[in-house]
Enzyme design. Structure first.
Site, short mmCIF file in Angstrom:
data_model
loop_
_atom_site.label_atom_id
_atom_site.label_comp_id
_atom_site.label_asym_id
_atom_site.label_seq_id
_atom_site.Cartn_x
_atom_site.Cartn_y
_atom_site.Cartn_z
N LYS A 26 40.42 40.20 47.64
CA LYS A 26 39.63 41.35 47.97
C LYS A 26 38.13 41.06 48.06
CE LYS A 26 41.00 43.18 43.92
NZ LYS A 26 41.85 42.23 43.32
N ARG A 101 41.64 51.01 40.19
CA ARG A 101 42.61 50.15 39.58
C ARG A 101 43.77 50.96 38.52
NH1 ARG A 101 39.54 45.23 39.96
NH2 ARG A 101 40.80 43.30 39.50
N ARG A 140 39.68 28.82 41.37
CA ARG A 140 38.41 29.14 41.52
C ARG A 140 38.01 29.12 40.05
NH1 ARG A 140 37.98 35.61 42.05
NH2 ARG A 140 38.77 35.70 40.20
N ARG A 146 34.18 31.38 35.71
CA ARG A 146 34.54 32.67 35.02
C ARG A 146 35.56 32.61 33.81
NH1 ARG A 146 35.95 37.06 39.66
NH2 ARG A 146 37.31 37.57 38.18
N ARG A 157 46.38 39.34 33.31
CA ARG A 157 45.74 40.12 34.33
C ARG A 157 46.71 40.67 35.47
NH1 ARG A 157 41.02 36.51 36.65
NH2 ARG A 157 40.73 38.06 38.20
P1 B4P Z 1 38.97 36.93 45.21
O1 B4P Z 1 38.46 37.18 46.83
O2 B4P Z 1 37.80 36.41 44.57
O3 B4P Z 1 40.05 37.73 44.72
P2 B4P Z 1 39.75 39.20 44.15
O4 B4P Z 1 41.15 39.79 44.57
O5 B4P Z 1 38.41 39.69 44.50
O6 B4P Z 1 39.80 39.00 42.52
P3 B4P Z 1 39.81 39.57 41.03
O7 B4P Z 1 40.94 40.87 41.02
O8 B4P Z 1 39.68 38.52 40.23
O9 B4P Z 1 38.56 40.20 40.97
P4 B4P Z 1 37.66 41.41 40.12
O10 B4P Z 1 36.27 40.96 40.08
O11 B4P Z 1 37.86 42.58 40.82
O12 B4P Z 1 40.02 35.42 45.60
C1 B4P Z 1 40.22 34.68 44.40
C2 B4P Z 1 40.16 33.19 45.05
O13 B4P Z 1 41.38 33.03 46.24
C3 B4P Z 1 38.95 32.55 45.47
O14 B4P Z 1 38.70 31.54 44.91
C4 B4P Z 1 39.13 32.95 46.99
O15 B4P Z 1 38.20 31.71 47.69
C5 B4P Z 1 40.53 32.20 47.28
N1 B4P Z 1 40.91 33.09 48.38
C6 B4P Z 1 40.92 34.17 49.03
N2 B4P Z 1 41.71 34.75 49.99
C7 B4P Z 1 42.17 33.30 50.26
C8 B4P Z 1 43.07 33.00 51.21
N3 B4P Z 1 43.64 33.77 52.37
N4 B4P Z 1 43.58 31.44 51.27
C9 B4P Z 1 43.23 30.80 50.21
N5 B4P Z 1 42.61 31.15 49.14
C10 B4P Z 1 41.89 32.62 49.34
O16 B4P Z 1 38.21 41.73 38.56
C11 B4P Z 1 37.97 41.02 37.54
C12 B4P Z 1 38.00 41.72 36.13
O17 B4P Z 1 37.08 42.95 36.11
C13 B4P Z 1 39.58 42.40 35.79
O18 B4P Z 1 40.58 41.59 35.50
C14 B4P Z 1 39.15 43.54 34.87
O19 B4P Z 1 39.03 43.22 33.48
C15 B4P Z 1 37.69 44.02 35.17
N6 B4P Z 1 37.67 45.16 36.29
C16 B4P Z 1 37.01 44.96 37.73
N7 B4P Z 1 37.36 46.35 38.14
C17 B4P Z 1 37.96 47.05 37.10
C18 B4P Z 1 38.40 48.62 37.55
N8 B4P Z 1 38.18 49.24 38.31
N9 B4P Z 1 38.80 49.08 36.24
C19 B4P Z 1 39.32 48.33 35.06
N10 B4P Z 1 38.64 47.05 35.14
C20 B4P Z 1 38.39 46.30 35.99
#
Ligand code: B4P
Length: 206
Positions: A26, A101, A140, A146, A157
């Site tokens: 995302k 979420r 990551r 992190r 998670r």
């Molecule tokens: P990201 O792109 O970083 O993944 P994400 O889906 O954004 O991650 P996440 O769910 O952890 O984040 P958030 O900050 O929202 O990709 C992950 C890895 O994969 C990276 O290293 C990237 O380079 C790699 N990658 C991506 N695409 C790829 C591909 N096509 N091929 C290979 N590698 C690839 O959430 C963090 C925490 O914040 C949650 O657990 C929760 O505690 C809290 N939180 C956030 N929003 C919330 C909400 N609305 N409500 C309640 N809690 C919340």
């Protein structure tokens, strides 16, 4: 006589939700979408991490949940979003990354946007098999520092995602707004697929 100027840019906005499990890309794809379509990026994960880094009361509260792999309470996250939207009234539209979420968050977002005279137009759901999610997040974690990217926390998670976040997909599907996208191709390939959907609503900005 007082003349009220009704300048409501919210009416013409395009608003996108990028949905998916932890590690589905995302954040990664949001960056590409923001650059190409000039949408304003609202990532609740980034906002919460910023609060944690600044040691604000909200950040201290949120950290307790994030470090355990749990979702931060709805009221904390919803309050944070409302202010952010108001900060950018001239936006072309918003990309909501990692929000909503939970179903209450989705309902709150709909109400908030309706009050401002706009709505969610499209929800793109990234689908990635679980072993690939775990591999990415552990990868990551090796460089990001992190605290929620350890194997134990990642497992929690993903469990939270299945219990609380997955129902949000049905919420938007019932509204006819959900498109599922294969998210385990390369980053550029996945972006190409996402773009095909966005371009139906909004042209790229050169
Ligand atoms: P990201 O792109 O970083 O993944 P994400 O889906 O954004 O991650 P996440 O769910 O952890 O984040 P958030 O900050 O929202 O990709 C992950 C890895 O994969 C990276 O290293 C990237 O380079 C790699 N990658 C991506 N695409 C790829 C591909 N096509 N091929 C290979 N590698 C690839 O959430 C963090 C925490 O914040 C949650 O657990 C929760 O505690 C809290 N939180 C956030 N929003 C919330 C909400 N609305 N409500 C309640 N809690 C919340």
């Amino acid at each position: 006589m007082v003349i009220f100027a009704l300048h409501n840019n919210f009416l013409y906005m395009f608003n996108l939700v990028l949905f998916g499990p932890p590690g589905s890309g995302k954040g990664t794809q949001s960056e590409n979408i923001v650059k190409t379509y000039k949408l304003q990026h609202i990532s609740t994960g980034d906002l919460l991490r910023d609060e944690v880094t600044r040691h604000t009361p909200l950040g201290t509260e949120a950290k307790k949940y994030m470090d355990q792999g749990l979702l931060v309470p709805d009221e904390v996250v919803i309050g944070m979003i409302s202010g952010k939207i108001d900060d950018m009234p001239d936006a072309r539209g918003f990309i909501f990354d990692g929000f909503p979420r939970t179903r209450p968050q989705a309902e709150a977002l709909d109400k908030l946007l309706e009050f401002k005279g706009t709505k969610i137009n499209l929800v793109l759901a990234l689908e990635v098999p679980e072993p690939e999610l775990i591999k990415r997040l552990i990868g990551r974690g090796e460089t990001s520092g992190r605290s929620d990217d350890t194997e134990e926390v990642i497992t929690k998670r993903i469990k939270e995602y299945h219990q609380k976040t997955q129902p949000v997909a049905s919420y938007y599907d019932e509204q006819g707004k959900l498109e599922r996208v294969v998210g385990n191709h390369t980053i550029p390939e996945t972006f190409k697929t996402l773009s095909k959907h966005v371009t139906k609503y909004l042209l790229p900005v050169a």
